[in-house]
Design a protein around this motif. Structure first.
Motif, PDB file in Angstrom:
ATOM      1  N   SER A 101       3.873 -17.115  -5.873  1.00 27.22           N
ATOM      2  CA  SER A 101       3.110 -18.301  -5.506  1.00 27.22           C
ATOM      3  C   SER A 101       4.002 -19.415  -4.977  1.00 27.22           C
ATOM      4  CB  SER A 101       2.308 -18.799  -6.714  1.00 27.22           C
ATOM      5  OG  SER A 101       3.168 -19.161  -7.777  1.00 27.22           O
ATOM      6  N   TYR A 102       3.361 -20.271  -4.169  1.00 31.81           N
ATOM      7  CA  TYR A 102       3.993 -21.477  -3.643  1.00 31.81           C
ATOM      8  C   TYR A 102       5.290 -21.187  -2.905  1.00 31.81           C
ATOM      9  CZ  TYR A 102       0.344 -23.442  -6.456  1.00 31.81           C
ATOM     10  OH  TYR A 102      -0.891 -23.708  -6.976  1.00 31.81           O
ATOM     11  N   ASN A 103       5.148 -20.297  -1.927  1.00 29.54           N
ATOM     12  CA  ASN A 103       6.195 -20.029  -0.957  1.00 29.54           C
ATOM     13  C   ASN A 103       5.594 -20.205   0.433  1.00 29.54           C
ATOM     14  OD1 ASN A 103       8.893 -19.018  -2.158  1.00 29.54           O
ATOM     15  ND2 ASN A 103       7.366 -17.974  -3.426  1.00 29.54           N
ATOM     16  N   PHE A 104       6.158 -19.571   1.443  1.00 33.46           N
ATOM     17  CA  PHE A 104       5.641 -19.647   2.808  1.00 33.46           C
ATOM     18  C   PHE A 104       5.376 -18.242   3.350  1.00 33.46           C
ATOM     19  CE2 PHE A 104       7.602 -23.669   2.034  1.00 33.46           C
ATOM     20  CZ  PHE A 104       6.904 -24.590   2.797  1.00 33.46           C
ATOM     21  N   LEU A 105       4.863 -17.396   2.481  1.00 32.95           N
ATOM     22  CA  LEU A 105       4.569 -16.027   2.875  1.00 32.95           C
ATOM     23  C   LEU A 105       3.325 -15.994   3.758  1.00 32.95           C
ATOM     24  CD1 LEU A 105       5.191 -14.355  -0.602  1.00 32.95           C
ATOM     25  CD2 LEU A 105       6.683 -14.235   1.399  1.00 32.95           C
ATOM     26  N   ASN A 106       3.319 -15.078   4.715  1.00 32.39           N
ATOM     27  CA  ASN A 106       2.164 -14.944   5.601  1.00 32.39           C
ATOM     28  C   ASN A 106       1.792 -13.474   5.746  1.00 32.39           C
ATOM     29  OD1 ASN A 106       4.016 -13.826   7.485  1.00 32.39           O
ATOM     30  ND2 ASN A 106       4.518 -15.879   8.237  1.00 32.39           N
ATOM     31  N   GLY A 107       0.812 -13.212   6.610  1.00 29.02           N
ATOM     32  CA  GLY A 107       0.335 -11.841   6.771  1.00 29.02           C
ATOM     33  C   GLY A 107      -0.697 -11.508   5.715  1.00 29.02           C
ATOM     34  N   SER A 108      -0.976 -10.248   5.575  1.00 32.74           N
ATOM     35  CA  SER A 108      -2.009  -9.795   4.636  1.00 32.74           C
ATOM     36  C   SER A 108      -1.381  -9.293   3.346  1.00 32.74           C
ATOM     37  CB  SER A 108      -2.832  -8.675   5.267  1.00 32.74           C
ATOM     38  OG  SER A 108      -1.992  -7.572   5.588  1.00 32.74           O
ATOM     39  N   ILE A 109      -2.253  -9.142   2.353  1.00 28.91           N
ATOM     40  CA  ILE A 109      -1.809  -8.564   1.091  1.00 28.91           C
ATOM     41  C   ILE A 109      -1.741  -7.051   1.273  1.00 28.91           C
ATOM     42  CG2 ILE A 109      -2.308  -8.282  -1.361  1.00 28.91           C
ATOM     43  CD1 ILE A 109      -3.941 -10.854  -1.207  1.00 28.91           C
ATOM     44  N   PRO A 110      -0.583  -6.443   1.084  1.00 25.61           N
ATOM     45  CA  PRO A 110      -0.465  -5.000   1.330  1.00 25.61           C
ATOM     46  C   PRO A 110      -1.427  -4.181   0.471  1.00 25.61           C
ATOM     47  CG  PRO A 110       1.695  -5.996   1.028  1.00 25.61           C
ATOM     48  CD  PRO A 110       0.700  -7.030   0.640  1.00 25.61           C
ATOM     49  N   GLU A 111      -2.046  -3.185   1.078  1.00 27.53           N
ATOM     50  CA  GLU A 111      -2.915  -2.278   0.328  1.00 27.53           C
ATOM     51  C   GLU A 111      -2.149  -1.598  -0.802  1.00 27.53           C
ATOM     52  OE1 GLU A 111      -6.080  -1.490   0.506  1.00 27.53           O
ATOM     53  OE2 GLU A 111      -6.695  -2.660   2.261  1.00 27.53           O
ATOM     54  N   SER A 112      -0.848  -1.419  -0.616  1.00 35.79           N
ATOM     55  CA  SER A 112      -0.047  -0.691  -1.611  1.00 35.79           C
ATOM     56  C   SER A 112      -0.004  -1.397  -2.952  1.00 35.79           C
ATOM     57  CB  SER A 112       1.377  -0.490  -1.090  1.00 35.79           C
ATOM     58  OG  SER A 112       2.017  -1.740  -0.885  1.00 35.79           O
ATOM     59  N   LEU A 113      -0.295  -2.719  -2.990  1.00 38.42           N
ATOM     60  CA  LEU A 113      -0.292  -3.407  -4.276  1.00 38.42           C
ATOM     61  C   LEU A 113      -1.369  -2.861  -5.197  1.00 38.42           C
ATOM     62  CD1 LEU A 113       0.492  -7.170  -3.536  1.00 38.42           C
ATOM     63  CD2 LEU A 113       2.030  -5.240  -3.855  1.00 38.42           C
ATOM     64  N   GLY A 114      -2.347  -2.185  -4.605  1.00 37.76           N
ATOM     65  CA  GLY A 114      -3.371  -1.551  -5.434  1.00 37.76           C
ATOM     66  C   GLY A 114      -2.834  -0.398  -6.259  1.00 37.76           C
ATOM     67  N   ASN A 115      -1.643   0.068  -5.931  1.00 36.23           N
ATOM     68  CA  ASN A 115      -1.037   1.154  -6.697  1.00 36.23           C
ATOM     69  C   ASN A 115      -0.378   0.672  -7.986  1.00 36.23           C
ATOM     70  OD1 ASN A 115      -1.694   2.939  -4.599  1.00 36.23           O
ATOM     71  ND2 ASN A 115       0.233   2.513  -3.532  1.00 36.23           N
ATOM     72  N   LEU A 116      -0.317  -0.635  -8.160  1.00 35.85           N
ATOM     73  CA  LEU A 116       0.366  -1.192  -9.334  1.00 35.85           C
ATOM     74  C   LEU A 116      -0.585  -1.190 -10.523  1.00 35.85           C
ATOM     75  CD1 LEU A 116       2.240  -4.173  -7.609  1.00 35.85           C
ATOM     76  CD2 LEU A 116       3.069  -1.859  -8.055  1.00 35.85           C
ATOM     77  N   THR A 117      -0.776  -0.025 -11.095  1.00 37.65           N
ATOM     78  CA  THR A 117      -1.765   0.130 -12.156  1.00 37.65           C
ATOM     79  C   THR A 117      -1.369  -0.565 -13.451  1.00 37.65           C
ATOM     80  OG1 THR A 117      -0.749   2.244 -12.725  1.00 37.65           O
ATOM     81  CG2 THR A 117      -2.617   2.303 -11.218  1.00 37.65           C
ATOM     82  N   ALA A 118      -0.089  -0.889 -13.613  1.00 35.50           N
ATOM     83  CA  ALA A 118       0.349  -1.595 -14.819  1.00 35.50           C
ATOM     84  C   ALA A 118       0.247  -3.109 -14.674  1.00 35.50           C
ATOM     85  CB  ALA A 118       1.790  -1.209 -15.158  1.00 35.50           C
ATOM     86  N   LEU A 119      -0.116  -3.586 -13.491  1.00 34.50           N
ATOM     87  CA  LEU A 119      -0.119  -5.021 -13.207  1.00 34.50           C
ATOM     88  C   LEU A 119      -1.161  -5.744 -14.045  1.00 34.50           C
ATOM     89  CD1 LEU A 119       1.494  -6.827 -11.250  1.00 34.50           C
ATOM     90  CD2 LEU A 119      -0.457  -6.711  -9.683  1.00 34.50           C
ATOM     91  N   ARG A 120      -0.718  -6.777 -14.738  1.00 35.20           N
ATOM     92  CA  ARG A 120      -1.617  -7.588 -15.561  1.00 35.20           C
ATOM     93  C   ARG A 120      -1.760  -9.009 -15.029  1.00 35.20           C
ATOM     94  NH1 ARG A 120      -3.083  -5.514 -20.354  1.00 35.20           N
ATOM     95  NH2 ARG A 120      -2.114  -3.547 -21.017  1.00 35.20           N
ATOM     96  N   ARG A 121      -0.826  -9.416 -14.221  1.00 33.57           N
ATOM     97  CA  ARG A 121      -0.914 -10.782 -13.694  1.00 33.57           C
ATOM     98  C   ARG A 121      -0.340 -10.800 -12.287  1.00 33.57           C
ATOM     99  NH1 ARG A 121       2.147 -16.188 -16.043  1.00 33.57           N
ATOM    100  NH2 ARG A 121       1.412 -17.627 -14.432  1.00 33.57           N
ATOM    101  N   LEU A 122      -1.095 -11.303 -11.352  1.00 29.60           N
ATOM    102  CA  LEU A 122      -0.653 -11.441  -9.965  1.00 29.60           C
ATOM    103  C   LEU A 122      -0.976 -12.842  -9.503  1.00 29.60           C
ATOM    104  CD1 LEU A 122       0.312 -10.309  -7.194  1.00 29.60           C
ATOM    105  CD2 LEU A 122      -2.065  -9.650  -6.770  1.00 29.60           C
ATOM    106  N   ASN A 123       0.010 -13.572  -9.010  1.00 27.70           N
ATOM    107  CA  ASN A 123      -0.199 -14.931  -8.527  1.00 27.70           C
ATOM    108  C   ASN A 123       0.395 -15.050  -7.129  1.00 27.70           C
ATOM    109  OD1 ASN A 123      -0.589 -17.645  -8.111  1.00 27.70           O
ATOM    110  ND2 ASN A 123       0.286 -18.289 -10.081  1.00 27.70           N
TER     111      ASN A 123
END
Length: 556
Positions: A476-498
């Motif tokens: 969070s709070y950077n200058f990232l652009n583009g789309s959210i990669p579909e591959s992040l859906g593979n992070l099955t252990a992910l509990r928090r994404l900001n």
């Protein structure tokens, strides 16, 4: 005449064969801070100009001791360069080495005259400078025997807040692979740090080179000790040749055995005491040769050897055990020392008084397991892409020595693989610029990655989705652009994404909502398009209920 000529040719040929069978050992000497190669008297040793350093500043040097190499420069590492700085030397042949580092004093009045810092080799802490080191010749350098197996060597200097580390020279000297073999515990996982090395019965300090010693000995420094105490002993010396001195694998110089101390009738026990670090193991090497003209037969001098009062060697008869007079005998043992002193005592049993020629004491250090090389390369790629400031001091090994890990990195030890790995990175709010490299995916054990509050540009690398151990991802709070990669859906252990506070576009991958565990939460910020083409940021928080259903709320 022909027979003599043929014999001379045979001897010459055999000498060539012998010399070619064992080439000269690898030797690398670096004059820190120097801009050109130099040679120093009396042996005209070659010192290479400075290279391989991660930072620091060259300066003129003051040598604290007469045994310090007569070099005019040094390299020092101010805290502004970071608390850890290293020399990384490549193309070092696989083998066994003596590493020696001489410390220096900066030749300027406004610098700390006696900096205190720590030294590690290949991630293992080997030395901590103590107050008063400039007043003791045998404390102006650190030395250790170590196996180097991957073609490189890393020597790091760790600030402790007491002045800037300052280094005059580094020596990397190859020794025999079996040098100082001391039993089953000896090997590639053990480092022997030189605690003390004494030549007895003389007042002349010498290196192996001064003794014309074999180069495979590693050019050891021998501190002279003429007496162990007033009226406690007498010096002995000889000019006779000493047999079995310069043999493999340790290649001791012959002259080492041509002087000794002998106890007296008024003080029959011969004792030497040295300060040591408590609760450590020490490898003790005792050197003897019967050079006393009064002793001509076996049984005329017999003594016990005690270490801190415990008898380690019984009934030592030098002449009997070595086989002859003027013949070297070396005894070795390893002992655990719980206190802060080590006392070596020679107690006469029969005949003449005790005698000793030289003493070597090494602290036995278990070499640290290093961090996975793939993960080290991934962190180095991240360091370059984000332009990490020097204050982070990402030099050497990220996880070891354990007293000096890299700033922002959390480490775990994999017992099965005997490697350290990175399981967390927290570099939030550090003003970092640059972009996220694809190589970040090589940090395959990451559970937490927090890069929030920086100035990171570019896209989120799809390779992040391959770090399946990730539980927390905060960009969070950077200058990232583009789309959210579909591959992040593979992070099955992910509990928090900001991902709030960026300029991301496109849709949220469906797998992020469909494959989350109970209790996970997402915070995103995406541009939303409404009629009349007004653009604004839509903050979206996804929450996974206990029944597995996905809820979301948004605010403009």
């Amino acid at each position: 005449m022909l027979r003599f000529t043929l014999l001379w040719l045979l001897v010459f040929f055999l000498s060539l064969v012998s010399s070619s069978a064992r080439p000269a050992p690898f030797a690398m000497r670096i004059s820190c801070g120097a801009r050109q190669n130099v040679r120093t008297a009396p042996t005209y040793a070659l010192w290479y100009k400075d290279f391989g350093y991660t930072g620091g500043i060259p300066a003129n040097a003051t040598t604290p001791s007469f045994i310090t190499p007569p070099l005019k420069t040094l390299r020092y590492f101010p805290l502004s360069e970071g608390p850890e700085n290293c020399y990384g030397i490549n193309r070092v042949p696989k083998g066994h080495y003596t590493l020696r580092i001489f410390f220096g004093l900066i030749k300027q009045p406004d610098f700390d005259n006696e900096p205190l810092f720590e030294i590690s080799v290949e991630g293992t802490l080997i030395h901590s400078l103590k107050s008063g080191w400039t007043s003791h010749d045998d404390q102006v350098f650190a030395e250790a025997l170590v196996f180097l197996l991957d073609g490189t060597v890393s020597i790091c200097f760790h600030s402790t807040g007491h002045g800037d580390p300052a280094i005059i020279s580094i020596e990397i000297l190859q020794v025999d692979d079996n040098a100082y073999y001391s039993g089953p515990e000896w090997g590639k996982g053990v480092i022997l740090k030189t605690t003390s090395r004494l030549t007895c019965g003389t007042s002349k300090p010498r290196f192996d080179e001064d003794y014309s010693g074999d180069h495979w000995g590693g050019d050891r420094y021998w501190e002279p000790i003429r007496t162990f105490g007033q009226n406690a002993d007498e010096p002995r010396s000889t000019e006779n040749s000493i047999k079995q001195a310069s043999d493999a694998p340790n290649f001791y110089p012959e002259a080492l055995y041509q002087s000794a101390v002998v106890s007296t009738d008024s003080q029959p026990d011969l004792a030497y005491t040295i300060d040591v670090d408590p609760n450590k193991n020490y490898s003790i090497w005792l050197h003897f040769a019967e050079i006393d003209a009064l002793v001509t037969d076996a049984g005329q001098r017999v003594f016990d050897v005690l270490l801190n009062g415990d008898t380690i060697f019984k009934e030592i008869d030098i002449l009997k055990m070595s086989g002859d007079r003027y013949t070297a005998l070396v005894l070795n043992t390893t002992v655990a020392v719980s206190g802060r002193t080590l006392t070596i005592t020679l107690h006469p049993k029969e005949g003449h008084r005790a005698i000793i020629n030289a003493i070597e004491i090494f602290q036995v250090i278990a070499a640290e397991s290093k961090t996975s090389s793939a993960e080290v390369r991934a962190l180095q790629a991240l360091k370059r892409s984000l332009g990490l400031p020097n204050r982070f001091a990402w030099n050497g090994d990220p996880c070891v020595p354990k007293e000096h890990p890299w700033s922002g990195a959390d480490c775990q030890f994999d017992k099965s693989g005997s490697k350290w790995f990175i399981d967390g990175l927290d570099l939030a709010n550090q003003g970092l610029k640059g972009f996220l490299p694809d190589d970040i995916s090589k940090l395959i054990h990451l559970q937490s990655l927090n890069l929030s509050g920086n100035i990171i540009h570019g896209v989120i690398p799809p390779s992040l989705g391959t770090i399946t151990s990730l539980e927390l991802l905060d960009l969070s709070y950077n200058f990232l652009n583009g789309s959210i990669p579909e591959s992040l859906g593979n992070l099955t252990a992910l509990r928090r994404l900001n991902l709030n506070g960026n300029s991301l576009s496109g849709r949220v991958p469906g797998a992020l909502g469909g494959r989350l565990l109970n209790g996970a939460s997402f915070k995103l910020a995406l541009p939303s398009v409404y009629p009349y083409h007004f653009y604004f940021l839509l903050s979206v928080q996804f929450v996974i209920g206990k029944d597995g259903r996905t809820f979301f709320e948004h605010s403009r």
